[in-house]
Design a protein around this motif. Structure first.
Motif, PDB file in Angstrom:
ATOM      1  N   VAL A 120       4.358  14.501  44.925  1.00  0.00           N
ATOM      2  CA  VAL A 120       5.656  13.829  44.793  1.00  0.00           C
ATOM      3  C   VAL A 120       5.735  12.642  45.762  1.00  0.00           C
ATOM      4  O   VAL A 120       6.225  11.568  45.403  1.00  0.00           O
ATOM      5  N   CYS A 121       5.223  12.831  46.985  1.00  0.00           N
ATOM      6  CA  CYS A 121       5.220  11.726  47.963  1.00  0.00           C
ATOM      7  C   CYS A 121       4.438  10.524  47.412  1.00  0.00           C
ATOM      8  O   CYS A 121       4.896   9.379  47.510  1.00  0.00           O
ATOM      9  N   GLU A 122       3.285  10.792  46.822  1.00  0.00           N
ATOM     10  CA  GLU A 122       2.472   9.702  46.266  1.00  0.00           C
ATOM     11  C   GLU A 122       3.178   9.041  45.091  1.00  0.00           C
ATOM     12  O   GLU A 122       3.136   7.816  44.942  1.00  0.00           O
ATOM     13  N   TRP A 123       3.836   9.862  44.266  1.00  0.00           N
ATOM     14  CA  TRP A 123       4.548   9.298  43.109  1.00  0.00           C
ATOM     15  C   TRP A 123       5.699   8.396  43.584  1.00  0.00           C
ATOM     16  O   TRP A 123       5.901   7.313  43.034  1.00  0.00           O
ATOM     17  N   ILE A 124       6.412   8.835  44.611  1.00  0.00           N
ATOM     18  CA  ILE A 124       7.508   8.007  45.149  1.00  0.00           C
ATOM     19  C   ILE A 124       6.936   6.683  45.655  1.00  0.00           C
ATOM     20  O   ILE A 124       7.502   5.613  45.418  1.00  0.00           O
ATOM     21  N   GLU A 125       5.809   6.752  46.351  1.00  0.00           N
ATOM     22  CA  GLU A 125       5.206   5.518  46.879  1.00  0.00           C
ATOM     23  C   GLU A 125       4.874   4.540  45.765  1.00  0.00           C
ATOM     24  O   GLU A 125       5.150   3.349  45.863  1.00  0.00           O
TER      25      GLU A 125
ATOM     26  N   ASP B 207      11.230  25.469  48.720  1.00  0.00           N
ATOM     27  CA  ASP B 207      10.407  24.712  49.670  1.00  0.00           C
ATOM     28  C   ASP B 207      11.266  23.766  50.512  1.00  0.00           C
ATOM     29  O   ASP B 207      12.232  23.201  50.020  1.00  0.00           O
ATOM     30  N   PRO B 208      10.878  23.557  51.755  1.00  0.00           N
ATOM     31  CA  PRO B 208      11.668  22.651  52.607  1.00  0.00           C
ATOM     32  C   PRO B 208      11.383  21.173  52.345  1.00  0.00           C
ATOM     33  O   PRO B 208      12.254  20.328  52.554  1.00  0.00           O
ATOM     34  N   LEU B 209      10.165  20.856  51.883  1.00  0.00           N
ATOM     35  CA  LEU B 209       9.788  19.450  51.726  1.00  0.00           C
ATOM     36  C   LEU B 209       9.033  19.232  50.417  1.00  0.00           C
ATOM     37  O   LEU B 209       8.585  20.182  49.767  1.00  0.00           O
ATOM     38  N   ALA B 210       8.886  17.957  50.042  1.00  0.00           N
ATOM     39  CA  ALA B 210       8.199  17.597  48.799  1.00  0.00           C
ATOM     40  C   ALA B 210       6.690  17.754  48.950  1.00  0.00           C
ATOM     41  O   ALA B 210       6.140  17.649  50.050  1.00  0.00           O
TER      42      ALA B 210
ATOM     43  N   SER C 190      22.374  14.277  45.164  1.00  0.00           N
ATOM     44  CA  SER C 190      22.285  15.734  45.130  1.00  0.00           C
ATOM     45  C   SER C 190      23.663  16.383  45.195  1.00  0.00           C
ATOM     46  O   SER C 190      24.540  15.937  45.927  1.00  0.00           O
ATOM     47  N   ASN C 191      23.827  17.450  44.433  1.00  0.00           N
ATOM     48  CA  ASN C 191      25.051  18.253  44.540  1.00  0.00           C
ATOM     49  C   ASN C 191      25.013  19.175  45.750  1.00  0.00           C
ATOM     50  O   ASN C 191      26.021  19.779  46.099  1.00  0.00           O
ATOM     51  N   ASN C 192      23.840  19.289  46.348  1.00  0.00           N
ATOM     52  CA  ASN C 192      23.695  20.161  47.515  1.00  0.00           C
ATOM     53  C   ASN C 192      24.617  19.664  48.637  1.00  0.00           C
ATOM     54  O   ASN C 192      24.710  18.466  48.888  1.00  0.00           O
ATOM     55  N   HIS C 193      25.319  20.580  49.277  1.00  0.00           N
ATOM     56  CA  HIS C 193      26.261  20.183  50.322  1.00  0.00           C
ATOM     57  C   HIS C 193      25.654  20.306  51.723  1.00  0.00           C
ATOM     58  O   HIS C 193      26.289  19.969  52.712  1.00  0.00           O
ATOM     59  N   ARG C 194      24.403  20.783  51.810  1.00  0.00           N
ATOM     60  CA  ARG C 194      23.800  21.031  53.128  1.00  0.00           C
ATOM     61  C   ARG C 194      22.954  19.832  53.574  1.00  0.00           C
ATOM     62  O   ARG C 194      21.876  19.599  53.038  1.00  0.00           O
ATOM     63  N   ARG C 195      23.467  19.120  54.542  1.00  0.00           N
ATOM     64  CA  ARG C 195      22.732  17.953  55.053  1.00  0.00           C
ATOM     65  C   ARG C 195      21.351  18.350  55.564  1.00  0.00           C
ATOM     66  O   ARG C 195      20.380  17.620  55.385  1.00  0.00           O
ATOM     67  N   HIS C 196      21.250  19.535  56.207  1.00  0.00           N
ATOM     68  CA  HIS C 196      19.964  19.938  56.766  1.00  0.00           C
ATOM     69  C   HIS C 196      18.938  20.274  55.676  1.00  0.00           C
ATOM     70  O   HIS C 196      17.753  20.438  55.968  1.00  0.00           O
ATOM     71  N   ARG C 197      19.390  20.404  54.426  1.00  0.00           N
ATOM     72  CA  ARG C 197      18.460  20.573  53.304  1.00  0.00           C
ATOM     73  C   ARG C 197      18.041  19.202  52.749  1.00  0.00           C
ATOM     74  O   ARG C 197      16.861  18.954  52.501  1.00  0.00           O
TER      75      ARG C 197
ATOM     76  N   ARG D  38      14.205  11.789  54.400  1.00  0.00           N
ATOM     77  CA  ARG D  38      13.456  11.151  55.485  1.00  0.00           C
ATOM     78  C   ARG D  38      11.962  11.160  55.157  1.00  0.00           C
ATOM     79  O   ARG D  38      11.253  10.168  55.337  1.00  0.00           O
ATOM     80  N   GLN D  39      11.466  12.297  54.667  1.00  0.00           N
ATOM     81  CA  GLN D  39      10.053  12.409  54.300  1.00  0.00           C
ATOM     82  C   GLN D  39       9.662  11.347  53.267  1.00  0.00           C
ATOM     83  O   GLN D  39       8.589  10.759  53.345  1.00  0.00           O
ATOM     84  N   LEU D  40      10.565  11.104  52.305  1.00  0.00           N
ATOM     85  CA  LEU D  40      10.270  10.175  51.210  1.00  0.00           C
ATOM     86  C   LEU D  40      10.778   8.763  51.498  1.00  0.00           C
ATOM     87  O   LEU D  40      10.608   7.864  50.671  1.00  0.00           O
TER      88      LEU D  40
END
Ligand SMILES: [Mg+2]
Length: 181
Positions: free
Chosen positions: A57-62, A50-53, A74-81, A87-89
């Protein structure tokens, strides 16, 4: 032999296991002395496919940010991921973290402005999130991976190793390695 096996397992045993991040109660963690969370992204906050949460998850973060400081590591190396989810969270993030190495975790602690003992590391992988968090001296919380099926063979192999380790931990708990909550 038994002793060295025990000390290796100690670094791979999470302090706590939950099915998903939304099962974590930020008020309870705060009451237990935790002031910040270092959150993994892929298969912890967002399903790898999935591209976004999700809204959940958004409510839990809030609700969490009312009690705890939060950063994505994150170990992910892709900034666009990573960046769109952060930003969403509305969370700060570090990518290319090279978990379980300490450097990324230390940068996360600097962002949180907290000592390791007041931080919980939350993630879905034993050999990166749990091992790195234990070496840091933080609390560690293992979540069930959001992706039910792993497409990459290397990750499938890692999942099998994790299951082997965790079942070994269950057997060794009586020997003083535990506890899992
Ligand atoms: Mg992950």
């Amino acid at each position: 032999m038994e002793k060295s096996r025990g000390s290796l397992l100690r670094h791979l045993v999470p302090d706590e296991t939950v099915r998903r991040v939304e099962d974590l109660d930020p008020e309870r963690l705060a009451a237990e002395g935790i002031a910040g969370l270092i959150l993994d992204l892929d298969d912890t906050l967002v399903c790898a496919a999935d591209p976004l949460a999700t809204d959940g998850v958004c409510e839990w973060i809030e609700s969490t940010r009312a009690h705890l400081k939060v950063v994505i590591l994150s170990n992910n190396h892709r900034r666009h991921r990573v960046a769109p989810v952060a930003r969403q969270l509305s969370l700060p993030f570090i990518l290319r973290a090279f978990k379980p190495l300490r450097s990324g975790f230390r940068r996360a602690l600097e962002l949180l402005e907290l000592p390791a003992e007041q931080v919980a590391v939350v993630g879905d992988q034993v050999f990166t999130d749990v091992l790195g968090g234990r070496r840091l001296g933080a609390r560690t919380i293992l979540v069930t991976p959001l992706s039910a099926h792993e497409r990459r063979w290397a990750r499938r192999l890692m999942r099998r190793l994790e299951r082997t380790v965790l079942s070994g931990v269950q057997r060794t708990r009586a020997g003083g390695v535990g506890p899992l909550r």
